[in-house]
Every structure is written in C-alpha cells, then in structure tokens.
Design a protein around this motif. Structure first.
Motif, PDB file in Angstrom:
ATOM      1  N   MET A 241      -0.959  -2.516   8.700  1.00 31.55           N
ATOM      2  CA  MET A 241      -1.443  -2.905   7.369  1.00 31.55           C
ATOM      3  C   MET A 241      -0.352  -3.505   6.473  1.00 31.55           C
ATOM      4  O   MET A 241      -0.635  -4.343   5.630  1.00 31.55           O
ATOM      5  CB  MET A 241      -2.123  -1.721   6.680  1.00 31.55           C
ATOM      6  CG  MET A 241      -1.212  -0.594   6.291  1.00 31.55           C
ATOM      7  SD  MET A 241      -2.123   0.793   5.573  1.00 31.55           S
ATOM      8  CE  MET A 241      -2.347   1.841   7.004  1.00 31.55           C
TER       9      MET A 241
ATOM     10  N   HIS B 271      -5.922  -6.570   5.383  1.00 32.24           N
ATOM     11  CA  HIS B 271      -5.149  -5.435   4.891  1.00 32.24           C
ATOM     12  C   HIS B 271      -6.078  -4.308   4.436  1.00 32.24           C
ATOM     13  O   HIS B 271      -5.899  -3.149   4.805  1.00 32.24           O
ATOM     14  CB  HIS B 271      -4.234  -5.867   3.735  1.00 32.24           C
ATOM     15  CG  HIS B 271      -3.688  -4.709   2.970  1.00 32.24           C
ATOM     16  ND1 HIS B 271      -4.057  -4.408   1.678  1.00 32.24           N
ATOM     17  CD2 HIS B 271      -2.840  -3.719   3.345  1.00 32.24           C
ATOM     18  CE1 HIS B 271      -3.447  -3.314   1.297  1.00 32.24           C
ATOM     19  NE2 HIS B 271      -2.704  -2.877   2.272  1.00 32.24           N
TER      20      HIS B 271
ATOM     21  N   ARG C  90      -6.170  -0.531   5.964  1.00 26.23           N
ATOM     22  CA  ARG C  90      -5.798   0.572   5.063  1.00 26.23           C
ATOM     23  C   ARG C  90      -6.952   1.571   4.963  1.00 26.23           C
ATOM     24  O   ARG C  90      -6.738   2.783   4.941  1.00 26.23           O
ATOM     25  CB  ARG C  90      -5.434   0.004   3.676  1.00 26.23           C
ATOM     26  CG  ARG C  90      -4.909   1.073   2.736  1.00 26.23           C
ATOM     27  CD  ARG C  90      -4.307   0.462   1.482  1.00 26.23           C
ATOM     28  NE  ARG C  90      -4.099   1.477   0.478  1.00 26.23           N
ATOM     29  CZ  ARG C  90      -2.913   1.812  -0.032  1.00 26.23           C
ATOM     30  NH1 ARG C  90      -1.828   1.207   0.349  1.00 26.23           N
ATOM     31  NH2 ARG C  90      -2.827   2.761  -0.950  1.00 26.23           N
TER      32      ARG C  90
ATOM     33  N   ILE D  34       4.534  14.998   9.789  1.00 22.27           N
ATOM     34  CA  ILE D  34       3.770  13.799  10.171  1.00 22.27           C
ATOM     35  C   ILE D  34       3.308  13.911  11.623  1.00 22.27           C
ATOM     36  O   ILE D  34       2.223  13.449  11.979  1.00 22.27           O
ATOM     37  CB  ILE D  34       4.554  12.490   9.887  1.00 22.27           C
ATOM     38  CG1 ILE D  34       3.618  11.273   9.954  1.00 22.27           C
ATOM     39  CG2 ILE D  34       5.727  12.294  10.805  1.00 22.27           C
ATOM     40  CD1 ILE D  34       2.549  11.219   8.928  1.00 22.27           C
TER      41      ILE D  34
ATOM     42  N   ALA E 134       6.750   5.297   8.535  1.00 25.92           N
ATOM     43  CA  ALA E 134       6.647   5.406   7.075  1.00 25.92           C
ATOM     44  C   ALA E 134       6.623   6.863   6.652  1.00 25.92           C
ATOM     45  O   ALA E 134       7.045   7.220   5.563  1.00 25.92           O
ATOM     46  CB  ALA E 134       5.385   4.694   6.589  1.00 25.92           C
TER      47      ALA E 134
ATOM     48  N   THR F 172      11.289   7.716   5.375  1.00 24.60           N
ATOM     49  CA  THR F 172      11.391   7.689   3.914  1.00 24.60           C
ATOM     50  C   THR F 172      11.564   9.103   3.343  1.00 24.60           C
ATOM     51  O   THR F 172      12.455   9.352   2.538  1.00 24.60           O
ATOM     52  CB  THR F 172      10.100   7.093   3.348  1.00 24.60           C
ATOM     53  OG1 THR F 172       9.011   7.760   3.993  1.00 24.60           O
ATOM     54  CG2 THR F 172      10.007   5.609   3.601  1.00 24.60           C
TER      55      THR F 172
ATOM     56  N   THR G 251       8.905  -4.312   1.901  1.00 26.03           N
ATOM     57  CA  THR G 251       8.944  -5.178   3.083  1.00 26.03           C
ATOM     58  C   THR G 251       8.966  -6.633   2.611  1.00 26.03           C
ATOM     59  O   THR G 251       8.596  -6.941   1.482  1.00 26.03           O
ATOM     60  CB  THR G 251       7.737  -4.900   3.990  1.00 26.03           C
ATOM     61  OG1 THR G 251       6.565  -4.963   3.204  1.00 26.03           O
ATOM     62  CG2 THR G 251       7.857  -3.532   4.621  1.00 26.03           C
TER      63      THR G 251
ATOM     64  N   ARG H 263       8.268 -10.396   1.767  1.00 24.35           N
ATOM     65  CA  ARG H 263       7.124 -11.267   1.481  1.00 24.35           C
ATOM     66  C   ARG H 263       7.531 -12.699   1.771  1.00 24.35           C
ATOM     67  O   ARG H 263       8.729 -13.031   1.764  1.00 24.35           O
ATOM     68  CB  ARG H 263       6.752 -11.185   0.002  1.00 24.35           C
ATOM     69  CG  ARG H 263       5.710 -10.126  -0.447  1.00 24.35           C
ATOM     70  CD  ARG H 263       5.947  -8.753  -0.009  1.00 24.35           C
ATOM     71  NE  ARG H 263       5.011  -7.792  -0.613  1.00 24.35           N
ATOM     72  CZ  ARG H 263       5.037  -6.500  -0.394  1.00 24.35           C
ATOM     73  NH1 ARG H 263       5.945  -5.984   0.409  1.00 24.35           N
ATOM     74  NH2 ARG H 263       4.162  -5.706  -0.954  1.00 24.35           N
TER      75      ARG H 263
ATOM     76  N   LEU I 134      13.606  -2.567  -4.519  1.00 22.66           N
ATOM     77  CA  LEU I 134      13.094  -1.451  -5.321  1.00 22.66           C
ATOM     78  C   LEU I 134      14.240  -0.634  -5.922  1.00 22.66           C
ATOM     79  O   LEU I 134      14.180  -0.205  -7.074  1.00 22.66           O
ATOM     80  CB  LEU I 134      12.215  -0.551  -4.453  1.00 22.66           C
ATOM     81  CG  LEU I 134      11.059  -1.270  -3.727  1.00 22.66           C
ATOM     82  CD1 LEU I 134      10.344  -0.322  -2.778  1.00 22.66           C
ATOM     83  CD2 LEU I 134      10.074  -1.857  -4.727  1.00 22.66           C
TER      84      LEU I 134
ATOM     85  N   ALA J  11       9.533   3.331  -6.612  1.00 25.86           N
ATOM     86  CA  ALA J  11       9.964   3.800  -5.287  1.00 25.86           C
ATOM     87  C   ALA J  11       8.827   3.789  -4.265  1.00 25.86           C
ATOM     88  O   ALA J  11       9.076   3.642  -3.064  1.00 25.86           O
ATOM     89  CB  ALA J  11      10.564   5.205  -5.384  1.00 25.86           C
ATOM     90  N   PHE J  12       7.593   3.962  -4.715  1.00 21.40           N
ATOM     91  CA  PHE J  12       6.459   3.919  -3.788  1.00 21.40           C
ATOM     92  C   PHE J  12       5.811   2.540  -3.770  1.00 21.40           C
ATOM     93  O   PHE J  12       4.704   2.376  -3.253  1.00 21.40           O
ATOM     94  CB  PHE J  12       5.423   4.979  -4.148  1.00 21.40           C
ATOM     95  CG  PHE J  12       5.870   6.393  -3.846  1.00 21.40           C
ATOM     96  CD1 PHE J  12       6.183   6.783  -2.551  1.00 21.40           C
ATOM     97  CD2 PHE J  12       5.974   7.344  -4.863  1.00 21.40           C
ATOM     98  CE1 PHE J  12       6.590   8.080  -2.264  1.00 21.40           C
ATOM     99  CE2 PHE J  12       6.377   8.648  -4.586  1.00 21.40           C
ATOM    100  CZ  PHE J  12       6.686   9.021  -3.276  1.00 21.40           C
ATOM    101  N   GLY J  13       6.472   1.546  -4.321  1.00 20.60           N
ATOM    102  CA  GLY J  13       5.923   0.200  -4.358  1.00 20.60           C
ATOM    103  C   GLY J  13       4.934   0.062  -5.502  1.00 20.60           C
ATOM    104  O   GLY J  13       4.879   0.884  -6.436  1.00 20.60           O
TER     105      GLY J  13
ATOM    106  N   HIS K  15      -0.266  -2.785  -1.652  1.00 21.42           N
ATOM    107  CA  HIS K  15       0.396  -2.052  -0.557  1.00 21.42           C
ATOM    108  C   HIS K  15       1.060  -0.765  -1.044  1.00 21.42           C
ATOM    109  O   HIS K  15       1.852  -0.172  -0.302  1.00 21.42           O
ATOM    110  CB  HIS K  15       1.444  -2.942   0.118  1.00 21.42           C
ATOM    111  CG  HIS K  15       0.834  -4.061   0.914  1.00 21.42           C
ATOM    112  ND1 HIS K  15       0.368  -3.906   2.193  1.00 21.42           N
ATOM    113  CD2 HIS K  15       0.585  -5.353   0.571  1.00 21.42           C
ATOM    114  CE1 HIS K  15      -0.129  -5.058   2.632  1.00 21.42           C
ATOM    115  NE2 HIS K  15      -0.006  -5.952   1.666  1.00 21.42           N
TER     116      HIS K  15
ATOM    117  N   CYS L 248       2.288   2.823  -1.693  1.00 22.86           N
ATOM    118  CA  CYS L 248       2.387   3.809  -0.619  1.00 22.86           C
ATOM    119  C   CYS L 248       1.137   4.686  -0.486  1.00 22.86           C
ATOM    120  O   CYS L 248       0.675   5.285  -1.455  1.00 22.86           O
ATOM    121  CB  CYS L 248       3.604   4.707  -0.880  1.00 22.86           C
ATOM    122  SG  CYS L 248       3.814   5.953   0.392  1.00 22.86           S
TER     123      CYS L 248
ATOM    124  N   GLY M 278       1.180   7.352   1.375  1.00 17.73           N
ATOM    125  CA  GLY M 278       1.613   8.734   1.606  1.00 17.73           C
ATOM    126  C   GLY M 278       2.374   9.353   0.448  1.00 17.73           C
ATOM    127  O   GLY M 278       3.019  10.391   0.611  1.00 17.73           O
TER     128      GLY M 278
END
Ligand code: HEM
Length: 418
Positions: free
Chosen positions: A94, A102, A106, A161, A248, A252, A300, A302, A325, A358-360, A364, A366, A368
C-alpha cells in the motif's frame, strides 16, 4: 550550487540536524545529489512536508524497472538497475500505491488496526513486555551489562507484530537480519547482501503463507489468506502486505523504544517527571520522542507526476521528493526550542505544540500509530519500574546510529545497573 549528501556517513547518521537546518534555510524544497549520483529534492519545513504528503501530484508508485531511491524498505543508495523479481513482488504494497489501489490495499489490513482490535492486545503486550524485561534484568544481574536495543527495543515489537501476523517466534532473528539489510543504504553492506535479503524474505513469506493456507490460525495472515471476497489480495499482494506490516511494525517501534530510553537516561529530570505523573507523563514522553527522534527520518519517496510549485520553488516532473519528517519535526518556525527534549510541550491541556509528523500525514498516515503508542506506553514505565538504577554504559556521543534516510535510531545502547 549543488549540495551533496552521503546518507551512509556515520557523522550525518549521528546528527543530521545541522544539515537539515541549513537546507531548510535554502527554500521550501532543495535539490541535493546523493552519494550514488542520483538527484533528490529534500523538503524539510513542517508545512511544506504536510503539503507534499497530501498532494496527489506526488505519487508513491515506484518508477517502472529502475531502483528508485526507496520504498517502504528502501536501499536509498542503490544504483539505477532493474529490481529483482522477488523485490518487485514484495514492493507491491500500500505504501507504493496511489488513490483507489492504495485505498483497496489499506482497507484489507485496516480491520486489524481498529482501536478495539488494538486495545484488545494490551494485556498480551504487558505479558510480553514483562517477559522481555525479565530477561534483560536477569542478564544485567549476571553479566553486569546488556544492550537495550538487542535485549529490549528489538524483541518486544517483533514479538508483538509476530503475534498479530502469525509469524513463528523462532524465525525472528532471521527476519531482523533481512529487514535490516533491505532497509539500509546498499553502500553500508557487503556486495549482494541486500539482494540476497530480498530473496530470503520472498522465500520466507511464500512458505509462511502456504502454511497459513493449510493450517490457519487466529492471526491476520490467516485471515487474509482465507479472504474469499472480490477485493481479496492475490498471492503477490499477500506477500507484500506481510512484508510491509512486519517491517513497518517493528523497525519503527524498535527505534521509538530505543530513542525514548536513551533520551530518558540522558534527561533524568524528565524521567523523574514521567514517573511522578504516571500515564499522562509517559504519553508526553512518547509524543516528544516521536517529534525529537522521529523513528522514520523521511517518509517514503514520492515522485512528481507534473511540475509542482511548492511555496515558490518549482520541482520538475519526474523528480524524487523526500519529506524529511525528522527535519519537519524540528522546524523552528513551528516548534519552540526544537532541538530540546521537552515532553511537557505535549502534556495534557498544553496546546502550545502542534501535532508532530512522525506518523506521516494524509492518505498514507501510519496505520499502526495506536499500536506503537500502546506498546511504548506499556513497556517504558515497566522498564524503569523494574530497573530504577539503569544507566548508560557508554558516552552518548560515541553511540553508532542507523545509517540512511529512512529509519532513525541508535544501533546499540549499552547499559548497566548503577
Ligand atoms: C513508532 C512507530 C511507528 C512510526 C514512527 C511509523 C511511521 C509511519 C509513517 C511516517 C508512515 C507514512 C509513510 C509515508 O507516508 O511515506 C507509516 C505508514 C505505515 N505504517 Fe507506520 N509507523 C510506526 C509503527 C507502525 C506499526 C506498529 C505498524 C503496524 C504494523 C505500522 C504500519 C504502517 C503501515 C501499514 C503504513 C502504510 C500506510 C499506507 O500506506 O496507507 N506502523 N508509518
């Protein structure tokens, strides 16, 4: 003027912030030449990074048949070359998809990450944390020193995980070695090692999924392999999903735990404040660690599908763009005293600090994040309650840091009891 950047340089890995601050002053987006000779545009301001992460003209889909700078688990310095077949399959996840594709991918994984599902694993995380901390304590008492990365920050997220995905515990050391290699700059590894790691991961997940088909369990991979709906993932998508969630899910969180521990061991007044304040104090520590030590240094990569005007700087079509970030989270126009570790900026009721990235951000963002916060919120107080006399066994300035532009954190964290 052309700026050069070698992400494998240990001094840059240890402290990239002076470089990012200088780049931020040059404009909203700055072209740099990476050590492998490719060009990239770095975006280091907070508002500009948010703009990049939500702009549909910046695509997450890798350029066909060339080793782009990165993906979810990038080799940031790999030279332009065809990807191996195995790598191409594992990268169809994703984070490397846009728009409808996407959303479809997701949506398949999202049911495993609802607040209800995540909160339901809290007791299990507590149990795993106690086991890991018990092992660390025994080691410290026997051997006098230990490594907080190997003995705490790595094993806990990988156990969590692995539980969620249904990955056997016995395999976790192999998986750690392989994901480290595919997530590191190729220049820091012996020749061919990254390619072999992609191959091993592909082989591993192919067998694991075949096993789940024959003997399903109560885990996410079993659920996905038995999905009979029209949206069900095909075999390749399943492999890629398993790989992304594993990578992921622990690379992280491992760095969040390692960086939080390092910051608390070097800021004893903040450790005391967290221990005194309880849950709100620990959650402020976690948010501030995410900001100050962003476990994903960059989002990631682009790629611009057309020229994009970012606050007056025009990035041409087909350019690789990195929203940094870690730099956005230290933008002095947004965060007061950005280089200072100050958890109270995220204390409940204190609305002075904006949300970190930090989680975007955007589509996209995060999946998690709740799980990562939960793990850290359970594990950190237990660690310091069990080991109140924990100390660093080495000077922070000489600690080695993870090289590259993707994952950020100390590679080792030697500790002892006072
Ligand atoms: C401290 C821990 C974590 C941090 C800092 C983090 C950070 C991020 C960031 C920055 C992104 C967006 C990247 C981009 O836009 O290019 C992302 C995406 C993602 N994260 Fe996390 N993450 C963490 C933990 C986790 C965990 C525990 C999981 C669960 C398995 C997870 C699963 C994902 C997935 C599946 C995506 C892709 C979402 C999408 O493409 O729609 N992350 N993460």
């Amino acid at each position: 003027m052309t700026l050069h950047l070698d992400p494998a340089d240990p001094a840059f890995a240890r402290d990239p912030h002076a470089f990012y601050a200088a780049v931020r002053e040059l404009g909203p987006a700055t072209r740099v030449t990476l050590a492998n000779g490719t060009d990239a545009w770095l975006v280091t301001g907070y508002h500009q990074a948010r703009a990049v992460l939500t702009d549909p003209r910046l695509s997450n889909v890798p350029a066909p048949q060339t080793a782009r700078h990165t993906s979810a688990a990038p080799s940031t310095e790999s030279p332009p070359q065809a990807r191996s077949a195995q790598r191409s399959v594992l990268e169809r996840h994703m984070l490397n998809a846009d728009a409808d594709e996407h959303r479809r991918l997701r949506r398949l994984a999202a049911p495993a990450f609802t607040p209800r599902r995540v909160d339901a694993v809290a007791a299990r995380i507590g149990h795993l944390a106690d086991t890991v901390i018990g092992g660390l304590t025994a080691k410290l008492r026997q051997k006098a020193d230990a490594d907080l990365v190997d003995d705490f920050a790595f094993p806990l997220p990988v156990l969590v995980i692995s539980d969620i995905l249904g990955v056997p515990e016995a395999d976790r050391l192999d998986l750690r070695a392989w994901t480290y290699r595919v997530g590191s700059p190729a220049a820091t590894l012996p020749s061919g090692q990254a390619a072999r790691a992609w191959q091993s991961l592909h082989g591993y997940f192919t067998h694991l999924i075949a096993r789940k088909r024959r003997h399903p369990g109560d885990d996410l991979l079993s659920l996905l392999t038995h999905d009979r709906t029209p949206q069900a993932p095909d075999d390749g998508e399943l492999l890629a999903m398993a790989f992304l969630l594993l990578f992921a899910g622990y690379e992280t969180t491992m760095n969040l735990l390692a960086s939080a521990t390092l910051l608390l061991l070097t800021h004893s007044e903040e450790l005391l404040a967290a221990r005194t304040a309880g849950d709100p104090g620990w959650s402020a520590v976690i948010e501030e660690t995410l900001r100050h030590a962003s476990p994903l240094e960059g989002a990631t990569w682009r790629r611009t599908t057309e020229p994009v005007d970012l606050g007056g700087t025009v990035i041409p079509a087909g350019a690789s763009v990195l929203a940094v970030l870690a730099a956005a989270n230290r933008d002095p126009r947004v965060f007061a005293a950005p280089h200072t570790f100050r958890p109270r900026r995220y204390a409940p009721g204190n609305r002075t600090a904006p949300a970190h990235l930090a989680f975007g951000h955007g589509p996209h963002v995060c999946l998690g994040a709740r799980l990562a916060r939960l793990e850290a919120g359970i594990a950190l107080p237990r660690l310091f309650a069990a080991l109140p006399s924990l100390r660093l066994a080495t000077a922070p300035a000489v600690l080695p840091w993870r090289p590259g532009l993707l994952v950020r954190g100390p590679l080792t964290l030697p500790v002892r009891l006072a």
